[in-house]
Design an enzyme around this catalytic site. Structure first.
Site, PDB file in Angstrom:
ATOM      1  N   LYS A  54      16.239  21.407 -10.567  1.00 29.96           N
ATOM      2  CA  LYS A  54      15.542  20.122 -10.881  1.00 29.96           C
ATOM      3  C   LYS A  54      16.425  19.057 -11.592  1.00 29.96           C
ATOM      4  CE  LYS A  54      11.557  19.099 -10.799  1.00 29.96           C
ATOM      5  NZ  LYS A  54      10.257  19.344 -11.154  1.00 29.96           N
ATOM      6  N   GLU A 100       9.962   8.162 -16.950  1.00 29.76           N
ATOM      7  CA  GLU A 100       8.697   8.609 -17.107  1.00 29.76           C
ATOM      8  C   GLU A 100       8.177   8.208 -18.634  1.00 29.76           C
ATOM      9  OE1 GLU A 100       7.748  12.635 -15.149  1.00 29.76           O
ATOM     10  OE2 GLU A 100       9.956  12.353 -15.500  1.00 29.76           O
ATOM     11  N   HIS A 107       0.840  -1.263  -0.134  1.00 31.08           N
ATOM     12  CA  HIS A 107      -0.053   0.077  -0.149  1.00 31.08           C
ATOM     13  C   HIS A 107       0.998   1.352  -0.075  1.00 31.08           C
ATOM     14  CE1 HIS A 107      -3.474  -2.636   1.370  1.00 31.08           C
ATOM     15  NE2 HIS A 107      -2.369  -2.947   2.160  1.00 31.08           N
ATOM     16  N   SER A 111      15.120  21.357 -15.798  1.00 26.58           N
ATOM     17  CA  SER A 111      13.877  22.203 -16.153  1.00 26.58           C
ATOM     18  C   SER A 111      14.454  23.271 -16.869  1.00 26.58           C
ATOM     19  CB  SER A 111      13.077  22.327 -14.635  1.00 26.58           C
ATOM     20  OG  SER A 111      12.539  23.466 -14.735  1.00 26.58           O
ATOM     21  N   GLN A 150      -4.681  -4.679 -43.007  1.00 25.11           N
ATOM     22  CA  GLN A 150      -3.535  -3.888 -43.383  1.00 25.11           C
ATOM     23  C   GLN A 150      -3.348  -3.116 -42.095  1.00 25.11           C
ATOM     24  OE1 GLN A 150      -2.634  -2.479 -47.513  1.00 25.11           O
ATOM     25  NE2 GLN A 150      -3.191  -0.296 -46.392  1.00 25.11           N
TER      26      GLN A 150
HETATM   27  N1  ARG Z   1      -1.184  -4.396 -48.189  1.00 22.27           N
HETATM   28  C1  ARG Z   1      -1.657  -5.562 -47.708  1.00 22.27           C
HETATM   29  C2  ARG Z   1      -2.023  -5.678 -46.410  1.00 22.27           C
HETATM   30  O1  ARG Z   1      -0.875  -5.275 -45.616  1.00 22.27           O
HETATM   31  C3  ARG Z   1      -1.283  -6.424 -48.546  1.00 22.27           C
HETATM   32  C4  ARG Z   1      -2.449  -7.399 -48.962  1.00 22.27           C
HETATM   33  C5  ARG Z   1      -3.405  -7.098 -50.131  1.00 22.27           C
HETATM   34  N2  ARG Z   1      -4.092  -7.955 -50.227  1.00 22.27           N
HETATM   35  C6  ARG Z   1      -5.366  -7.834 -51.110  1.00 22.27           C
HETATM   36  N3  ARG Z   1      -6.195  -8.672 -51.416  1.00 22.27           N
HETATM   37  N4  ARG Z   1      -5.510  -6.488 -51.507  1.00 22.27           N
HETATM   38  O2  ARG Z   1      -2.749  -6.255 -45.931  1.00 22.27           O
END
Ligand code: ARG
Length: 463
Positions: A287, A294, A160, A281, A326
């Site tokens: 400081k 941090e 604590h 600082s 993606q």
């Molecule tokens: N740039 C795409 C990704 O990172 C690659 C795969 C793309 N595939 C597709 N069917 N458009 O996922």
């Protein structure tokens, strides 16, 4: 600057919207997969050759082309920038065709960017896990070094954030060593599941060519091949698992950081960061701020964010591949970068911290942290623990009223609360005794901690 033609033009007659093209593009960040994308292409090429899809001549032309691309990328600083591409896969193919002509167009036979990107990510992450493990080992070594350097120093232990019982400073160091040890275990577990090859799953249904997937997997150092093509191109659980393990690791670093931040305040004063890892600082000349720690604490939040981002991104996706996926890359890349930098800085801080042993040990000997020890003393003399607890509680109250520590009370005074108290109580109340009695495995007794330091060293040298 020539715009590379995209990989799917045939069915389209209209022109793509410029804004959408930019929005759709991942090459700005997935170029980090360039090396592994080429490596996977080399292996795929070998798979196509072995299957008789490519002739020996075609395959060597493609392989030489791919190797040349790698070299060019290493030497030409503008290599990635003067051929805008949708993604790294389009880029590699465009460069290959540019270099060797039409034969380059045969490389994509029997594969899709969907199994390609999943393969690339796994190859990339596998190597990054290995690098992270090394950084982890270094941070652990820094903890062991610190423990060894200050093997006799004590600090107050807290619950604590109230003074609880004294512990060795080395025991504190090794607590974090253990956490990082489990992080290493977790990462090697994750690595096993990362090390499975999706290539050969093609777009979603599997490949139509007689490619020996085991052979391709061996070329790439994969332990196994995926068993279901839909799964292999759809899931990113290996990324989530990694970011999960990375989150726990960051959580551990954040707690190290928090302890170091608190312990270096004037109020605690057990540690002092060297100038190398502190800042001043702009306004207050006196400081010295622990920015390094941090930031580690702060950056942990960002990795947790990536974890929930990826969970949320995947949760509603129908099988199989969807472009939403993606979005996995930036989360994954930033996690790796953040974890790597945080581990490095933490190790540096640990090697640049001054332990104010005297002040820490003095604090460890005060604040009634030997009260439990006194209760245990009475237990050894035959009193049930609950009664001992109560008696010592009353003694503590008295000491507080007098403004003294337990060991400053007169023997008679102690005896007036319990006749079991004898002259030997003072020895029992000493810091040395308080530490020495915690002598079971995992305890803070100096002999146990010395063993733990030795065991930690052994574990590090065997990994
Ligand atoms: N740039 C795409 C990704 O990172 C690659 C795969 C793309 N595939 C597709 N069917 N458009 O996922």
């Amino acid at each position: 600057m020539t715009e590379s033609k995209n990989l799917w033009g045939g069915r389209f007659t209209g022109k793509a919207d410029e804004g959408f093209v930019r929005f759709n593009r991942s090459f700005g960040f997935d170029r980090r997969l360039f090396d592994v994308d080429v490596a996977a292409s080399l292996a795929h090429c070998e798979g196509l050759r072995a299957a008789g899809v490519l002739t020996d001549a075609e395959s060597s032309q493609i392989k030489n082309g791919l190797r040349t691309i790698i070299k060019r990328a290493e030497t030409d600083s503008r290599y990635f920038d003067d051929l805008p591409s949708e993604d790294v896969h389009s880029f590699v193919e465009a460069r290959l065709v540019q270099l060797i002509g039409d034969t380059g167009r045969k490389l994509h036979t029997g594969r899709s960017r969907n199994d390609q990107v999943a393969t690339d990510l796994r190859l990339w992450l596998r190597a990054e896990i290995d690098r992270t493990q090394e950084k982890l080992i270094d941070a652990q070594s820094a903890l062991v070094e610190l423990a060894e350097k200050h093997s006799a120093a004590a600090i107050p232990g807290y619950t604590h954030l109230q003074r609880a019982q004294p512990v060795l400073f080395a025991h504190w160091c090794l607590a974090y060593f253990e956490m990082l040890e489990r992080d290493r275990e977790r990462l090697s577990e994750v690595r096993k599941r990362v090390n499975v090859m999706p290539l050969g799953s093609a777009a979603l249904a599997g490949t139509a060519y007689r490619i020996d997937r085991e052979l391709v997997a061996r070329e790439l150092g994969f332990e196994d091949v995926s068993r279901n093509s839909l799964d292999a191109v759809s899931d990113r659980d290996f990324c989530i698992e990694f970011i999960g393990a990375a989150s726990i690791l960051m959580l551990h670093l954040s707690r190290v950081a928090e302890d170091i931040i608190i312990y270096s305040t004037a109020e605690f004063g057990f540690l002092e960061l060297s100038d190398a890892v502190a800042t001043g600082s702009s306004l207050m000349p006196q400081k010295k701020n622990p920015d390094s720690m941090e930031l580690v604490r702060g950056k942990s939040g960002r990795v947790f964010g990536h974890l929930s981002a990826l969970l949320a991104t995947l949760k509603g996706l129908p099988l199989a591949y969807n472009k939403d996926m993606q979005e996995d890359k930036e989360a994954l890349f930033d996690t790796v970068d953040t974890v790597t930098a945080s581990l490095e800085v933490t190790a540096t801080v640990l090697r640049n911290v001054r332990v104010r042993e005297e002040r820490a040990s003095e604090a460890a000997a005060r604040g009634y942290m030997n009260a439990t020890e006194l209760a245990d003393y009475l237990v050894r003399k035959g009193l049930p623990f609950r009664e001992a607890h109560d008696t010592v509680g009353r003694l503590v109250l008295r000491a507080i009223e007098r403004g003294v520590e337990l060991q400053d009370l007169e023997l008679d005074e102690m005896k007036s609360l319990s006749p079991l108290v004898k002259e030997d109580v003072y020895e029992a109340l000493s810091l040395e005794q308080t530490l020495a009695t915690k002598s079971q495995v995992g305890g803070t007794a100096p002999e146990r901690v010395a063993e733990a330091i030795f065991a930690a060293r052994t574990r590090l040298s065997s990994s």
